[in-house]
Design a protein around this motif. Structure first.
Motif, PDB file in Angstrom:
ATOM      1  N   THR A 220      12.039  -4.891   1.316  1.00  0.00           N
ATOM      2  CA  THR A 220      12.734  -3.598   1.353  1.00  0.00           C
ATOM      3  C   THR A 220      11.928  -2.622   0.504  1.00  0.00           C
ATOM      4  OG1 THR A 220      14.029  -4.118  -0.579  1.00  0.00           O
ATOM      5  CG2 THR A 220      14.990  -4.745   1.562  1.00  0.00           C
ATOM      6  N   LEU A 221      12.289  -1.353   0.616  1.00  0.00           N
ATOM      7  CA  LEU A 221      11.591  -0.336  -0.171  1.00  0.00           C
ATOM      8  C   LEU A 221      11.709  -0.662  -1.657  1.00  0.00           C
ATOM      9  CD1 LEU A 221      10.116   2.377  -0.209  1.00  0.00           C
ATOM     10  CD2 LEU A 221      12.337   3.503  -0.147  1.00  0.00           C
ATOM     11  N   GLN A 222      12.916  -1.110  -2.039  1.00  0.00           N
ATOM     12  CA  GLN A 222      13.184  -1.459  -3.434  1.00  0.00           C
ATOM     13  C   GLN A 222      12.294  -2.621  -3.885  1.00  0.00           C
ATOM     14  OE1 GLN A 222      15.034   0.649  -5.033  1.00  0.00           O
ATOM     15  NE2 GLN A 222      14.608  -0.464  -6.918  1.00  0.00           N
ATOM     16  N   GLU A 223      12.213  -3.632  -3.044  1.00  0.00           N
ATOM     17  CA  GLU A 223      11.419  -4.828  -3.401  1.00  0.00           C
ATOM     18  C   GLU A 223       9.938  -4.469  -3.567  1.00  0.00           C
ATOM     19  OE1 GLU A 223      14.201  -8.138  -1.073  1.00  0.00           O
ATOM     20  OE2 GLU A 223      12.420  -7.341  -0.102  1.00  0.00           O
ATOM     21  N   LEU A 224       9.420  -3.595  -2.685  1.00  0.00           N
ATOM     22  CA  LEU A 224       8.010  -3.208  -2.769  1.00  0.00           C
ATOM     23  C   LEU A 224       7.756  -2.391  -4.038  1.00  0.00           C
ATOM     24  CD1 LEU A 224       7.230  -2.299   0.959  1.00  0.00           C
ATOM     25  CD2 LEU A 224       6.486  -4.317  -0.277  1.00  0.00           C
ATOM     26  N   ARG A 225       8.720  -1.539  -4.379  1.00  0.00           N
ATOM     27  CA  ARG A 225       8.589  -0.737  -5.598  1.00  0.00           C
ATOM     28  C   ARG A 225       8.545  -1.640  -6.827  1.00  0.00           C
ATOM     29  NH1 ARG A 225      12.721   4.064  -3.811  1.00  0.00           N
ATOM     30  NH2 ARG A 225      11.153   5.505  -3.017  1.00  0.00           N
ATOM     31  N   GLN A 226       9.447  -2.622  -6.829  1.00  0.00           N
ATOM     32  CA  GLN A 226       9.502  -3.550  -7.972  1.00  0.00           C
ATOM     33  C   GLN A 226       8.203  -4.340  -8.080  1.00  0.00           C
ATOM     34  OE1 GLN A 226      13.027  -5.847  -7.327  1.00  0.00           O
ATOM     35  NE2 GLN A 226      14.366  -4.287  -8.190  1.00  0.00           N
ATOM     36  N   ARG A 227       7.702  -4.767  -6.927  1.00  0.00           N
ATOM     37  CA  ARG A 227       6.514  -5.609  -6.913  1.00  0.00           C
ATOM     38  C   ARG A 227       5.284  -4.877  -7.459  1.00  0.00           C
ATOM     39  NH1 ARG A 227       4.099  -8.506  -1.486  1.00  0.00           N
ATOM     40  NH2 ARG A 227       1.935  -8.528  -2.201  1.00  0.00           N
ATOM     41  N   THR A 228       5.192  -3.574  -7.146  1.00  0.00           N
ATOM     42  CA  THR A 228       4.008  -2.820  -7.573  1.00  0.00           C
ATOM     43  C   THR A 228       4.232  -2.032  -8.860  1.00  0.00           C
ATOM     44  OG1 THR A 228       4.726  -0.984  -6.171  1.00  0.00           O
ATOM     45  CG2 THR A 228       3.125  -2.524  -5.226  1.00  0.00           C
ATOM     46  N   GLY A 229       5.470  -1.858  -9.207  1.00  0.00           N
ATOM     47  CA  GLY A 229       5.787  -1.062 -10.369  1.00  0.00           C
ATOM     48  C   GLY A 229       5.620   0.422 -10.140  1.00  0.00           C
ATOM     49  N   GLU A 230       5.515   0.808  -8.903  1.00  0.00           N
ATOM     50  CA  GLU A 230       5.342   2.222  -8.561  1.00  0.00           C
ATOM     51  C   GLU A 230       6.613   2.739  -7.906  1.00  0.00           C
ATOM     52  OE1 GLU A 230       2.849   4.081  -9.316  1.00  0.00           O
ATOM     53  OE2 GLU A 230       1.269   2.634  -9.815  1.00  0.00           O
ATOM     54  N   ASP A 231       6.866   4.029  -8.092  1.00  0.00           N
ATOM     55  CA  ASP A 231       8.072   4.621  -7.518  1.00  0.00           C
ATOM     56  C   ASP A 231       7.771   5.338  -6.200  1.00  0.00           C
ATOM     57  OD1 ASP A 231      10.790   4.684  -7.995  1.00  0.00           O
ATOM     58  OD2 ASP A 231      10.675   6.860  -8.465  1.00  0.00           O
TER      59      ASP A 231
END
Lengths: 247, 397
Positions: A220-231
């Protein structure tokens, strides 16, 4: 439902030799879900979409669409799929009604059924005003509506969108995005390829980032953000493909 | 394979192409107008050129003859010749078409004739040039008459009858029917024209339905449908074939109508088309059917290999030579239909048509031609289906 397992496609190019356009892509899209396949130009998005629509055959791996295998049962797959791409054009010398009728007939719809379906689609998409005008004389927005009606005429369970907003003006692009949302609301399985970050942010339930034919990240968008640390989605994308390209 | 799907594709292509001006031009307008225009035009041009050439009094020169005043007077009294002063560059003047012919009279010509010695008159002309030919023919006629009068005078002087040198008359008369004569004369031309229309009728639909569809981006749209690719190819191919056969049929109808009602009989007579055997034309059309299949399938396949209209045209236009060459060979005298030539595509039709139009029906060879052409057509269609299944061809954009 769309499911692929280690889907691979290679082409033979006279100058460049063998090219691996899709390299072991595995993904799953459920009914009522929009899966966004995000990648730069040449990443392999269109090839994946064409493989799922059975326009081309995989070199390896497997895929099922609507419960049918894309190789063994390609015609059954196509009868359950609506395929809309920037490259799928209309017949200019036919009217919008004739184009929709043609694709309805190709999908085996009877005359009465087809008449009722066209009437319903014309009402839903506000097409009555130009239904009997030749496509070559329609505006971009009218053409796009006709394309959508052509895609939906056989009421497919699976929708495949390959960069459908490419080259469209903002208003028409917004209408397409709204149409994709409607498909999800109708419980259809939707896969949507794009290189535009804001579209996946606004639209997709799950996102797969493809680069060099390989699916590098998924979630999900949230999971990808968490994984990369980028918003920011662009930063997320760059970080993921950058990891791949780093020595 | 589904006949229903083929019919759906075919109907759509028919509707689409009937709205395309280029296709209508090649399928309907060109065949309808070309035949009458060609007959009227060629007949008219032939008439006008000939009449103009005959209306001109050709300029000639006389070289020599100063000691033959009788001959000179006779030449000057011929009102169909205009005598120009003699010049040294007369050969160049003929080549430049400034004068049409030159007659060279040897020294002591009249004296030699009177003495019964041999002599020779030379007439110089521009070979193949119509006005020069007319001038040379007039000069030749004048001297032949002079020669005949000389012979008659000699015979009369010796009290001998003219039959001494003309013991009997020789006459050549035609024993063949007008249909056979016409068939022999234009037998190679009829299939040649039909083949041209067969080709012209197919060329634009073949391109539009293959490369054109790829170029416009509708090919991908079509391939998304559940209809099998073989059905799509057959639907499209049938449309190309329809266009090709329609062009041939319209050309034949236009020709027949023009000859019957169009008041162009004079032109037709000048081209020797007034006694065409209908059975021979029908036989040619039957043989053309597999050729049309072959052309349609081959042109569709070539169109499919192209990225766009322009590239497809560059592939298809040279094909015209492939058609024209064997058809022209078929028109040459002395080449007869045999078992070996019955296997050579296009040439076989050309030769068989000539035979049929002269009323000669060689059934074994005709069967062989039909069978071999059908085999070539089937192979071309199989290639078209195969090519349509190849991703590298269909998605070559």
């Amino acid at each position: 439902m769309i499911s692929t397992h280690l889907l691979t496609k290679s082409f033979q190019d006279r100058r460049r030799g063998a090219i691996l356009a899709v390299d072991g892509v595995s993904l799953e899209v459920r009914p009522g879900q929009i899966y966004g396949l995000l990648g730069a130009n040449g990443a392999g998005k269109t090839t994946v979409m064409r493989l799922l629509a059975t326009l081309i055959r995989p070199s390896g791996g497997s895929a099922t669409v609507g419960g049918h295998d894309v190789v063994r049962d390609a015609a059954a797959v196509r009868s359950k799929v609506g395929f809309l791409a920037a490259s799928t054009a209309l017949y200019g010398r036919l009217t919008a009604r004739e184009v929709i009728t043609y694709f309805g007939e190709l999908n085996g719809l009877g005359r009465a059924q087809l008449r009722a379906r066209i009437d319903q689609l014309a009402t839903d998409l506000d097409m009555h005003g130009f239904l009997d005008r030749r496509c070559e004389g329609l505006s971009t927005g009218m053409k796009q509506k006709t394309s959508i009606a052509r895609t939906l005429v056989h009421d497919p369970a699976v929708m495949i969108f390959d960069e459908p907003t490419l080259g469209l003006d903002v208003t028409t692009a917004r209408a397409i995005v709204q149409f994709v949302r409607n498909c999800r609301a109708m419980g259809k399985t939707v896969i949507y390829s794009t290189h535009m970050m804001h579209e996946v942010e606004k639209l997709c339930d799950r996102i797969g980032i493809i680069h060099g034919g390989r699916l590098l990240a998924e979630g999900t968008l949230q999971e990808l953000r968490q994984r990369t640390g980028e918003d920011d989605m662009e930063e997320v994308f760059i970080r993921i493909i950058g990891q791949r390209e780093a020595p | 394979m589904s006949l229903k799907s083929i019919a759906v594709v075919y109907r759509k292509e028919l509707r689409d192409l009937l709205r395309d001006r280029r296709t209508l031009r090649s399928m309907v307008v060109f065949p309808l107008l070309m035949m009458p225009l060609m007959i009227v035009g060629l007949g008219k041009v032939t008439r006008v050129v000939d009449a103009r050439a005959r209306a001109e009094i050709p300029a000639i020169q006389i070289q020599g003859g100063e000691d033959s005043p009788g001959v000179l007077a006779r030449l000057r009294s011929d009102n169909k010749l205009r005598i120009e002063p003699s010049t040294a560059d007369w050969r160049q003047l003929i080549a430049d078409k400034k004068i049409r012919a030159v007659v060279v009279i040897p020294a002591h010509f009249e004296a030699d004739i009177r003495a019964g010695a041999e002599s020779r008159i030379s007439i110089f002309q521009y070979e193949g040039e119509i006005r020069s030919g007319i001038a040379a023919a007039e000069l030749e006629g004048l001297f032949r008459r002079l020669s005949a009068e000389t012979v008659q005078g000699r015979l009369a002087a010796r009290r001998l009858p003219p039959s001494l040198i003309h013991p009997f008359e020789i006459r050549r008369e035609n024993a063949a029917s007008p249909e056979k004569v016409t068939g022999n004369r234009i037998g190679g031309l009829v299939p040649y024209l039909i083949l041209i229309f067969c080709f012209v009728g197919a060329i634009y639909p073949a391109i539009d339905l293959s490369a054109g569809e790829k170029e416009r981006g509708t090919m991908e749209t079509l391939l998304c449908s559940p209809v099998g690719r073989t059905d799509i190819v057959l639907g499209k191919f049938l449309m190309v074939l329809t266009s090709s056969l329609a062009a041939v049929a319209l050309a034949c109808l236009s020709l027949a109508f023009s000859l019957r009602f169009g008041g162009i009989g004079k032109g037709a007579a000048e081209l020797g088309l007034t006694h065409v055997d209908p059975a021979g034309v029908a036989g040619t059309l039957v043989l053309i059917l597999p050729v049309a299949v072959f052309f349609s399938a081959a042109m569709f396949t070539l169109g499919l290999c192209a990225r766009n209209h322009r590239e497809a045209l560059s592939y298809l236009q040279p094909l015209m030579f492939v058609i024209v060459l064997p058809a022209v060979i078929g028109m040459m005298p002395g080449i007869e239909l045999n078992t070996r030539l019955a296997l050579v595509p296009i040439l076989n039709i050309s030769l068989a048509s000539r035979e049929m139009l002269t009323g000669a029906w060689h059934w074994p060879e005709l069967a062989l031609i039909f069978a071999s052409t059908t085999a070539y057509a089937s192979a071309a269609l199989a290639v078209a289906v195969r090519m349509f299944g190849r991703e590298s061809v269909v998605f070559r954009v």
